[in-house]
Scaffold this active site. Structure first.
Site, short mmCIF file in Angstrom:
data_model
loop_
_atom_site.label_atom_id
_atom_site.label_comp_id
_atom_site.label_asym_id
_atom_site.label_seq_id
_atom_site.Cartn_x
_atom_site.Cartn_y
_atom_site.Cartn_z
N TRP A 72 1.56 5.93 8.06
CA TRP A 72 2.41 4.92 8.01
C TRP A 72 3.87 5.04 8.53
O TRP A 72 4.61 6.00 8.01
CB TRP A 72 2.59 4.08 6.79
CG TRP A 72 3.11 3.16 6.83
CD1 TRP A 72 2.60 1.65 6.78
CD2 TRP A 72 4.58 2.68 6.44
NE1 TRP A 72 3.41 0.57 6.79
CE2 TRP A 72 4.88 1.49 6.53
CE3 TRP A 72 5.57 3.48 6.19
CZ2 TRP A 72 6.09 0.77 6.63
CZ3 TRP A 72 6.88 2.76 6.32
CH2 TRP A 72 7.05 1.41 6.18
N ASP A 86 -4.26 -7.55 8.71
CA ASP A 86 -3.69 -8.31 7.53
C ASP A 86 -2.80 -9.47 7.82
O ASP A 86 -2.04 -9.76 6.81
CB ASP A 86 -3.30 -7.03 6.53
CG ASP A 86 -2.13 -6.42 6.98
OD1 ASP A 86 -1.74 -6.53 8.10
OD2 ASP A 86 -1.61 -5.55 6.26
N ASP A 110 -2.42 -6.38 13.61
CA ASP A 110 -2.67 -5.95 12.33
C ASP A 110 -3.74 -6.99 11.83
O ASP A 110 -3.82 -8.15 12.11
CB ASP A 110 -1.73 -5.89 11.40
CG ASP A 110 -0.70 -4.38 11.84
OD1 ASP A 110 -1.11 -3.75 12.60
OD2 ASP A 110 0.40 -4.48 11.16
N GLU A 118 5.87 3.88 14.58
CA GLU A 118 5.11 3.76 15.84
C GLU A 118 5.68 2.39 16.32
O GLU A 118 5.74 2.41 17.75
CB GLU A 118 3.72 4.17 15.77
CG GLU A 118 2.88 2.80 15.45
CD GLU A 118 3.18 2.32 14.13
OE1 GLU A 118 3.57 2.74 13.06
OE2 GLU A 118 2.83 1.03 13.91
N ASP A 119 5.74 1.40 15.50
CA ASP A 119 6.25 0.19 15.96
C ASP A 119 7.58 0.16 16.57
O ASP A 119 8.14 -0.47 17.49
CB ASP A 119 5.91 -0.84 15.11
CG ASP A 119 6.41 -0.83 13.77
OD1 ASP A 119 7.12 0.52 13.62
OD2 ASP A 119 6.26 -1.68 12.96
N ARG A 136 -1.23 0.42 -0.97
CA ARG A 136 -0.97 1.43 -0.13
C ARG A 136 -2.32 1.90 0.26
O ARG A 136 -2.95 2.33 -0.80
CB ARG A 136 -0.06 2.53 -0.38
CG ARG A 136 -0.04 3.83 0.50
CD ARG A 136 0.90 3.91 1.80
NE ARG A 136 2.18 3.60 1.43
CZ ARG A 136 2.77 2.63 2.64
NH1 ARG A 136 2.49 2.22 3.45
NH2 ARG A 136 4.33 2.57 2.24
N HIS A 150 -1.71 -6.17 -0.34
CA HIS A 150 -2.44 -5.08 -0.72
C HIS A 150 -1.77 -3.75 -0.92
O HIS A 150 -0.71 -3.82 -0.75
CB HIS A 150 -3.67 -4.54 0.57
CG HIS A 150 -2.75 -4.40 1.90
ND1 HIS A 150 -1.99 -3.01 2.09
CD2 HIS A 150 -2.23 -5.09 2.80
CE1 HIS A 150 -1.52 -3.05 3.52
NE2 HIS A 150 -1.56 -4.39 3.92
N MET A 180 0.76 -12.73 5.29
CA MET A 180 0.36 -11.04 5.19
C MET A 180 -0.49 -11.05 3.87
O MET A 180 0.10 -11.36 2.87
CB MET A 180 1.63 -10.16 5.14
CG MET A 180 1.27 -9.00 5.39
SD MET A 180 2.42 -7.93 6.09
CE MET A 180 1.95 -6.30 5.68
C1 NAG Z 1 10.03 0.27 8.87
C2 NAG Z 1 9.04 1.16 9.64
C3 NAG Z 1 8.07 0.32 10.34
C4 NAG Z 1 7.52 -0.80 9.55
C5 NAG Z 1 8.64 -2.06 8.88
C6 NAG Z 1 8.27 -2.97 8.25
C7 NAG Z 1 10.04 3.29 9.79
C8 NAG Z 1 10.66 4.26 10.62
N1 NAG Z 1 9.79 2.23 10.48
O1 NAG Z 1 11.19 0.77 7.96
O2 NAG Z 1 7.15 1.27 10.92
O3 NAG Z 1 6.88 -1.56 10.46
O4 NAG Z 1 9.51 -0.96 8.16
O5 NAG Z 1 7.59 -2.68 6.97
O6 NAG Z 1 9.63 3.79 9.15
#
Ligand code: NAG
Length: 274
Positions: free
Chosen positions: A186, A126, A124, A189-190, A221, A219, A216
């Protein structure tokens, strides 16, 4: 001669001052005293043969100021680590919801096509490393670098968090089928790649060193990146979709590259048909 196993240029903690840097400043090659190889934008240490070649892949849209900070600090860090490296900024050049997964896959495909890197780090824009001993290299397991973030008071936000910066070998990225392409906006995906990485038996490595800390950049949204409403539902099907949604299903259309002095920018625009 091969560079030493531990670079003599490392200084440890980095003081981060986020004010007043501009793209021009980060492009000043003299200041960074780095050298060029024959492949444009491919950096290497000046006095030894690097042990590792790293591709940094940055999913991106509309964060020029963050990019200035990011490049400024990251070039200095990678230089001190005596790595060979290239930074690829993958720019989603449309007004559809941001798709970090797809951008990451495009970056991997582009970079691995260009050269054989030892490590592909999805990062990322940021997040800035606070210590130059945070090695931008890969491991037998997929490496998660950014697990102690200033935003979360330097605590792992939850078990299984795989966001921010994560490093794969070519084999690891290909066997886990990269990122899902179907998360629009947002979130999630991670968490999806965390499932892929564990299902395929690699596991995630997080260093036990206390200095693995990242600033970090604060910022609000982004307007083009609303929370993806369907993310929990998609996540529920993540296991079944590993081999059908990812690197192997990626369709790249309308790709344009622009070579800047310190990074390559790849623009992708979604055509109406996909
Ligand atoms: C989680 C998010 C993830 C994000 C993390 C930190 C979902 C399913 N997962 O809740 O993508 O990187 O917070 O902010 O929303």
């Amino acid at each position: 001669e091969l560079c030493p196993k531990t670079s003599p240029l490392l200084k440890g903690t980095i003081t981060i001052n986020l004010s007043g840097l501009t793209i021009n400043e980060t492009e000043s090659t003299k200041k960074m005293s780095l050298y060029w190889l024959s492949v444009p934008l491919y950096r290497r240490p000046s006095d030894c043969k690097c042990r590792n070649k790293t591709a940094i892949i940055v999913p991106f849209r509309d964060r020029e100021q963050h990019l200035s900070y990011f490049l400024y600090y990251l070039h200095r860090l990678l230089h001190r680590q005596q790595l060979c490296y290239v930074i690829f900024v993958v720019d989603q050049n449309d007004d559809k919801p941001f798709n970090r997964g797809r951008l990451s896959n495009v970056g991997f495909k582009y970079a691995s096509n260009l050269s054989n890197f030892d490590c592909y780090i999805i990062h990322d824009v940021d997040m800035i490393a606070e210590d130059d001993r945070i090695m931008y290299t890969c491991n037998r397991q997929v490496v998660h670098y950014t697990f102690l973030l200033s935003k979360f008071n330097y605590n792992l936000v939850y078990h299984g968090y795989a966001g921010g910066g994560i490093g794969y070998t070519k084999e690891q990225f290909e066997k886990t089928n990269g990122f899902p392409n179907e998360y629009y906006g947002w979130g999630g995906e991670d968490d999806d790649i965390n499932i892929r990485i564990n299902e395929k038996g690699f596991g995630i490595y997080r260093s036990p060193e206390p200095f693995y800390r990242f600033t970090m950049i604060r910022h609000g949204r982004d307007s083009g990146n609303p929370p993806y409403v369907g993310r929990m539902e998609r996540l529920g099907k993540a296991r079944q979709r590993i081999d059908v949604d990812g690197l192997n299903s990626l369709v790249i259309t309308n790709l344009k590259e622009v070579k800047h002095k310190t990074y390559t920018r790849i623009y992708i625009t979604r055509s109406r048909s996909c």
